[in-house]
Motif scaffolding. Structure first.
Motif, mmCIF file in Angstrom:
data_model
loop_
_atom_site.group_PDB
_atom_site.id
_atom_site.type_symbol
_atom_site.label_atom_id
_atom_site.label_comp_id
_atom_site.label_asym_id
_atom_site.label_seq_id
_atom_site.Cartn_x
_atom_site.Cartn_y
_atom_site.Cartn_z
ATOM 1 N N PRO A 16 -58.808 -7.037 -2.139
ATOM 2 C CA PRO A 16 -59.287 -5.771 -2.715
ATOM 3 C C PRO A 16 -58.117 -4.865 -3.078
ATOM 4 O O PRO A 16 -57.034 -5.012 -2.530
ATOM 5 C CB PRO A 16 -60.138 -5.173 -1.582
ATOM 6 N N PRO A 17 -58.351 -3.925 -4.015
ATOM 7 C CA PRO A 17 -57.257 -3.085 -4.503
ATOM 8 C C PRO A 17 -56.554 -2.334 -3.375
ATOM 9 O O PRO A 17 -57.180 -1.899 -2.412
ATOM 10 C CB PRO A 17 -57.964 -2.111 -5.460
ATOM 11 N N ILE A 18 -55.238 -2.198 -3.508
ATOM 12 C CA ILE A 18 -54.440 -1.469 -2.530
ATOM 13 C C ILE A 18 -54.389 0.006 -2.934
ATOM 14 O O ILE A 18 -54.172 0.334 -4.098
ATOM 15 C CB ILE A 18 -53.018 -2.042 -2.454
ATOM 16 N N ALA A 19 -54.601 0.881 -1.961
ATOM 17 C CA ALA A 19 -54.587 2.322 -2.238
ATOM 18 C C ALA A 19 -53.202 2.767 -2.668
ATOM 19 O O ALA A 19 -52.191 2.324 -2.120
ATOM 20 C CB ALA A 19 -55.023 3.092 -1.000
ATOM 21 N N LEU A 20 -53.151 3.655 -3.653
ATOM 22 C CA LEU A 20 -51.883 4.219 -4.094
ATOM 23 C C LEU A 20 -51.392 5.301 -3.122
ATOM 24 O O LEU A 20 -50.205 5.421 -2.857
ATOM 25 C CB LEU A 20 -52.035 4.827 -5.491
ATOM 26 N N GLY A 21 -52.335 6.077 -2.595
ATOM 27 C CA GLY A 21 -51.971 7.183 -1.715
ATOM 28 C C GLY A 21 -52.372 6.943 -0.279
ATOM 29 O O GLY A 21 -53.213 6.085 0.020
ATOM 30 N N PRO A 22 -51.807 7.724 0.651
ATOM 31 C CA PRO A 22 -52.077 7.515 2.073
ATOM 32 C C PRO A 22 -53.489 7.891 2.492
ATOM 33 O O PRO A 22 -54.010 7.342 3.466
ATOM 34 C CB PRO A 22 -51.040 8.416 2.761
#
Length: 486
Positions: A16-22
């Motif tokens: 699944p897509p990896i988050a750009l932000g924390p």
């Protein structure tokens, strides 16, 4: 010979897509509750809600407004109303994907919402059998500009996030601080003004100051107004009165907006002016800054040893110094509060200005409401966790007080002033005499008592001062906690 560097995996293509932000990655667990209110999907769900409720109002009327508002519109049955209200209620993963597909065609987010609702209306006979809903299809988005839908949607989103997520978290943290204040109300502590030893206080009283400040901001946010409008492309009801003259459209607008649980704004351009948003964000940012002050104070108390931190089993404080228990919760909170305030300040400054009747700067800006609240909510979570891991070191605070008898220079010179006014001789220049005794030097108990004994004060005053110690010189600190944090 050069060793070839292997090609790296493209993280942008990982599923699944990896988050750009924390906030959507490392810290998602602490802020996930905001997704129901401030995400893109939440925005579209509220848009659906507004479109559906507007259609119901046009057909059936609203409080004080008889229906149908538009002549010839069908009067919807309870089943038909329930079917329409199920459209936003059932908005989940499949519906999100469907709406995205429509938007790829329309290249317009609100138009895509309109078409989504019309699809559901077209499908109503399959669910309801004989129904008049298809006859009302062209009343979806009737006389509306996109901002009629968007401003109401954002108002509902922010109101929900504030009332259901932020206020409970901020209130709980504030009461946690108040609880610590009550617990430590009688623990004497040396104050430090300008970083220097000053008049003693109690640990609880200092925490009570912060709790009182936080409470005040919480109550300001609790009393916030969330405004909305539905009055057309430039706020004149132009399309409304041309299409259906003779209707009191401001009354319809007011009943509709108030029926959503919002405050009606009667006078706008194409956009609702967003002043209410700036007000809310300013109050939340002020809460953040007070909480930041708490973090820096608690951090300092930890560095002084007044608070000790309870180690977490298995946790590492430093990668190289095994003895350390770092105040990481408070440092993390500081950083997140600064991020939150930066975004909230930008939102407040940008949203209150729009060129002439409309520009789109607010569209992009409002999409950052979620991160603004997210960083603040993460900070609140960190502070709450950090406070739970603290223990007051009363023994060290007592030692600190006993090493600073010079702080009693204040009550001694004040007693001399009062005695002078009462006519006691020999009380001249009290401040200067105490300054000569104490400024820039340490004074122990014996030296202070010797000085007091030689002043010639009345017996009762001299006895009172002879019994005074830095630890006992806390004034009404305990009483203030009891009375003002009740």
């Amino acid at each position: 010979m050069n060793t070839p560097v292997p090609a790296r995996v493209s993280l942008a293509e990982v599923t699944p897509p990896i988050a750009l932000g924390p906030l959507d990655g490392r810290y998602r667990g602490a802020v996930a509750s905001l997704v129901d209110h401030l995400s893109e999907a939440a925005l579209n769900r509220e848009r659906l809600h507004v479109e559906v409720e507007w259609l119901i109002t046009l057909c059936n009327g609203a409080d004080g407004v008889p229906g149908p508002v538009v002549p010839g519109a069908p009067r919807l049955t309870d089943d038909e109303v329930a079917y329409l209200r199920a459209i936003p209620a059932s908005f989940g993963a499949e519906e999100i994907a469907e709406l995205k597909a429509i938007e790829r065609e329309t290249v317009h987010d609100v138009k895509a919402v309109e078409y989504f609702v019309k699809r559901r209306i077209a499908a109503a006979p399959e669910r309801l059998g004989a129904t008049s809903l298809p006859a009302a299809s062209e009343l979806v988005h009737f006389a509306c500009t996109s901002e009629d839908v968007n401003n109401l949607s954002y108002a509902l989103m922010v109101a929900g996030a504030v009332r259901d997520v932020w206020l409970p978290a901020a209130s709980a943290l504030t009461e946690q601080v108040a609880g610590l204040a009550r617990e430590h109300k009688a623990v004497p502590m040396l104050s430090r003004t300008h970083g220097q030893p000053a008049t003693p206080t109690t640990l609880g009283k200092e925490l009570a100051v912060l709790a009182h400040r936080l409470r005040r901001q919480v109550e300001r946010v609790r009393g916030a107004e969330f405004l909305g409008k539905i009055n057309g492309a430039t706020g004149t009801y132009g399309a409304h009165v041309v299409a259906v003259p003779g209707v009191d459209w401001p009354a319809v607008s007011r009943a509709f907006v108030e029926g959503l649980g919002l405050v009606w704004n009667p006078l706008t351009t194409q956009i609702e002016s967003h002043d209410w948003q700036a007000e809310v964000y300013a109050d939340v940012a002020r809460f953040n800054r007070i909480l930041h002050n708490l973090c820096t104070d608690v951090w300092t108390y930890i560095s002084l040893g007044f608070f000790t931190q309870i180690p977490v089993a298995g946790a590492t404080g430093s990668s190289t110094m095994p003895h350390k228990v770092n105040p990481i919760r408070f440092e993390n909170a500081e950083a997140n509060l600064e991020m939150s305030c930066a975004l909230l300040d930008t939102l407040s400054a940008t949203l209150v200005t729009s060129r002439l009747q409309r520009d789109l700067t607010d569209s992009t800006t409002q999409r950052n409401i979620g991160p603004a609240f997210g960083h603040g909510l993460l900070a609140i979570d960190n502070v709450a966790r950090g406070l739970k891991a603290l223990a007051a070191n009363a023994e060290l605070m007592a030692k600190d007080l006993d090493e600073n008898w010079e702080v009693l220079g204040e009550p001694v010179q004040s007693a001399m002033r009062a005695a002078s006014v009462a006519g006691v001789p020999g009380m001249d220049n009290p401040y200067e005499r105490l300054k000569e005794l104490t400024r820039g030097r340490r004074v122990d108990a014996a030296r202070m008592r010797e000085f007091v004994a030689g002043l010639g004060l009345p017996d009762d005053v001299a006895a009172r001062l002879a019994e005074l110690t830095p630890a006992a010189y806390t004034g009404l600190a305990e009483q203030l906690v009891d009375e003002y944090l009740a």
